[in-house]
Design a protein around this motif. Structure first.
Motif, mmCIF file in Angstrom:
data_model
loop_
_atom_site.group_PDB
_atom_site.id
_atom_site.type_symbol
_atom_site.label_atom_id
_atom_site.label_comp_id
_atom_site.label_asym_id
_atom_site.label_seq_id
_atom_site.Cartn_x
_atom_site.Cartn_y
_atom_site.Cartn_z
ATOM 1 N N GLN A 167 0.972 -1.274 -0.445
ATOM 2 C CA GLN A 167 -0.109 -0.017 -0.010
ATOM 3 C C GLN A 167 0.724 1.467 -0.048
ATOM 4 N N LEU A 168 1.430 1.243 -0.920
ATOM 5 C CA LEU A 168 2.144 2.483 -1.314
ATOM 6 C C LEU A 168 1.547 3.756 -0.995
ATOM 7 N N ASN A 169 0.626 4.060 -1.112
ATOM 8 C CA ASN A 169 -0.503 4.784 -0.594
ATOM 9 C C ASN A 169 -0.713 5.144 0.349
ATOM 10 N N SER A 170 0.272 4.178 1.808
ATOM 11 C CA SER A 170 -0.517 4.507 2.832
ATOM 12 C C SER A 170 0.226 5.596 3.844
ATOM 13 N N HIS A 171 1.433 5.624 3.440
ATOM 14 C CA HIS A 171 2.364 6.893 3.901
ATOM 15 C C HIS A 171 2.633 7.818 2.665
ATOM 16 N N PRO A 172 2.621 8.871 3.285
ATOM 17 C CA PRO A 172 2.679 10.463 2.545
ATOM 18 C C PRO A 172 4.473 10.540 1.753
ATOM 19 N N LEU A 173 5.227 9.905 2.117
ATOM 20 C CA LEU A 173 6.063 9.412 1.063
ATOM 21 C C LEU A 173 6.171 8.294 0.311
ATOM 22 N N THR A 174 5.688 8.142 0.344
ATOM 23 C CA THR A 174 5.492 6.484 -0.761
ATOM 24 C C THR A 174 4.209 7.137 -1.960
ATOM 25 N N ALA A 175 3.150 7.506 -1.400
ATOM 26 C CA ALA A 175 2.475 8.207 -1.882
ATOM 27 C C ALA A 175 2.921 9.037 -3.053
ATOM 28 N N GLY A 176 3.704 9.646 -2.385
ATOM 29 C CA GLY A 176 4.205 10.814 -3.379
ATOM 30 C C GLY A 176 5.202 10.504 -4.454
ATOM 31 N N LEU A 177 5.543 8.910 -4.640
ATOM 32 C CA LEU A 177 6.188 8.683 -5.550
ATOM 33 C C LEU A 177 5.310 8.365 -6.788
ATOM 34 N N ALA A 178 3.361 8.287 -6.001
ATOM 35 C CA ALA A 178 2.933 8.706 -7.694
ATOM 36 C C ALA A 178 3.306 9.810 -8.031
ATOM 37 N N ASP A 179 3.876 10.980 -8.061
ATOM 38 C CA ASP A 179 3.812 12.415 -8.377
ATOM 39 C C ASP A 179 4.477 12.021 -9.805
ATOM 40 N N PRO A 180 4.974 13.373 -11.116
ATOM 41 C CA PRO A 180 4.567 12.884 -12.139
ATOM 42 C C PRO A 180 6.407 12.885 -12.137
ATOM 43 N N SER A 181 7.292 12.193 -12.549
ATOM 44 C CA SER A 181 8.846 12.336 -12.068
ATOM 45 C C SER A 181 9.514 13.583 -12.168
ATOM 46 N N VAL A 182 9.785 13.555 -12.628
ATOM 47 C CA VAL A 182 10.528 15.069 -12.860
ATOM 48 C C VAL A 182 12.159 14.224 -13.550
ATOM 49 N N LEU A 183 12.850 14.961 -14.580
ATOM 50 C CA LEU A 183 14.358 14.366 -14.775
ATOM 51 C C LEU A 183 15.549 14.939 -14.796
ATOM 52 N N HIS A 184 14.702 15.931 -13.092
ATOM 53 C CA HIS A 184 16.554 16.078 -12.875
ATOM 54 C C HIS A 184 17.506 15.059 -12.104
ATOM 55 N N GLY A 185 18.969 14.163 -12.468
ATOM 56 C CA GLY A 185 19.152 13.162 -12.216
ATOM 57 C C GLY A 185 19.374 12.779 -11.038
ATOM 58 N N PRO A 186 19.702 14.091 -9.607
ATOM 59 C CA PRO A 186 19.547 13.922 -7.628
ATOM 60 C C PRO A 186 17.982 13.989 -7.251
ATOM 61 N N THR A 187 16.756 13.872 -8.280
ATOM 62 C CA THR A 187 15.977 14.475 -8.057
ATOM 63 C C THR A 187 15.481 12.788 -7.770
ATOM 64 N N HIS A 188 15.542 12.184 -9.226
ATOM 65 C CA HIS A 188 15.422 10.889 -9.715
ATOM 66 C C HIS A 188 15.975 10.264 -8.411
ATOM 67 N N LYS A 189 16.976 9.928 -8.435
ATOM 68 C CA LYS A 189 17.908 8.739 -7.961
ATOM 69 C C LYS A 189 16.894 9.207 -6.280
ATOM 70 N N HIS A 190 16.871 9.709 -5.828
ATOM 71 C CA HIS A 190 16.169 10.590 -4.256
ATOM 72 C C HIS A 190 15.323 9.428 -4.355
ATOM 73 N N ARG A 191 14.082 9.088 -5.538
ATOM 74 C CA ARG A 191 12.694 8.836 -5.250
ATOM 75 C C ARG A 191 13.393 7.520 -5.607
ATOM 76 N N GLU A 192 14.004 7.114 -6.624
ATOM 77 C CA GLU A 192 14.304 5.973 -6.451
ATOM 78 C C GLU A 192 14.446 5.159 -5.611
ATOM 79 N N ASP A 193 15.589 5.517 -4.651
ATOM 80 C CA ASP A 193 16.100 4.775 -3.033
ATOM 81 C C ASP A 193 14.817 4.260 -2.881
ATOM 82 N N LEU A 194 13.796 5.587 -2.717
ATOM 83 C CA LEU A 194 12.518 5.272 -1.287
ATOM 84 C C LEU A 194 11.900 4.564 -1.997
ATOM 85 N N LEU A 195 11.432 4.431 -3.402
ATOM 86 C CA LEU A 195 11.492 3.005 -4.531
ATOM 87 C C LEU A 195 11.631 1.744 -3.934
#
Length: 278
Positions: free
Chosen positions: A194-222
């Motif tokens: 249930q990714l939607n059960s926590h604010p940070l993992t729910a935020g992974l559903a927001d459209p991705s950005v192209l900025h490399g470090p920001t993408h890596k930040h989100r990827e690590d959490l996923l």
């Protein structure tokens, strides 16, 4: 106290002048509810986070090489990743005792002091009387769980495709990330996630950005979420849907370490991914 902990561990230890990369961390209950999510840097902070969320029988999945006994070359478990999942374009980075990327071994030492057992077979995992940890690899989860639909190859949500211009590669990577998150959110999974059960993992559903470090930040959490879910998947399905790479008695394996622990990767598997075929 959480049932399952996922640790997408940064392999490097950092230096006096450079901090280690981020580690994605997710704590999950048996019903798929995510109770904590975030990031840490360095083995000390990761150990502190795990200790704070450790339950009496927590199962901890770590994406990093934990037991490394080969002086050079590649571990047999890593070789078997390529043999069995290569058709899906999945391979593992080789590690050995000369590798500088040794955070996994350091984390294993720290958690052993805390009373966490290392497990590398389903019988030991099920028989645990306290918290336990094991090594996993999210790519094998993504292509080994048929329900996710990655029937041809792994999703390219990590590294850029160097065969195309950089701008196009970043756009493709973002698209692959968003599609993976969509599948994880919308596919009926057993056990649930249930990714939607926590604010940070729910935020992974927001459209991705192209900025490399920001993408890596989100990827690590996923990947932290995928590790936690792999632990739940192993406990739910056992050997029926999971194989232990490096632990097949009919195939070569690396020596055990001084504590009798065998290098192994716990990997969800389709029937066609078992054995030596890739």
């Amino acid at each position: 106290m959480s049932a399952y902990l996922g640790v997408d561990l940064a392999w490097g230890l950092g230096t006096a002048s450079r901090a280690p990369n981020e580690t994605g961390l997710v704590a999950m209950e048996a019903d798929g509810t995510i109770t904590h999510a975030g990031w840490a840097r360095g083995v000390d902070d990761v150990t502190t986070w795990i200790a704070a969320h450790l339950g009496p029988q927590s199962l901890i999945a770590v994406d990093a090489s934990l037991v490394v006994t080969n002086p050079t070359g590649i571990r047999e478990s890593e070789r078997q990743v390529g043999q069995r999942y290569g058709r899906w374009k999945v391979a593992a980075n080789p590690t050995n005792q000369a590798s500088a990327a040794s955070a996994g071994a350091h984390l294993l030492d720290r958690l052993t002091v805390l009373g966490v057992e290392y497990v590398s077979d389903t019988a030991s995992m099920r028989a645990r009387t306290g918290p336990a940890m094991f090594e996993c690899y999210p790519y094998t989860t993504l292509v080994g769980v048929e329900e996710l639909g990655y029937d041809v190859e792994r999703p390219r949500y990590k590294r850029l495709d160097l065969r195309v211009p950089a701008a196009e590669a970043r756009a493709r990577r973002a698209e692959a990330f968003d599609e993976l998150v969509r599948r994880l959110r919308e596919t009926p999974l057993d056990p649930p996630l249930q990714l939607n059960s926590h604010p940070l993992t729910a935020g992974l559903a927001d459209p991705s950005v192209l900025h490399g470090p920001t993408h890596k930040h989100r990827e690590d959490l996923l990947d932290g979420a995928l590790c936690a879910w792999t632990a739940a998947f192993w406990e739910r399905h056992g050997d029926q849907r999971v194989q232990i790479l490096g632990g097949d008695p009919g195939l070569p394996s690396d020596p055990v370490d001084e504590a009798g622990r065998r290098p192994a990767v716990v990997a969800p598997a389709r029937p066609s991914q078992r054995g030596t075929r890739g």
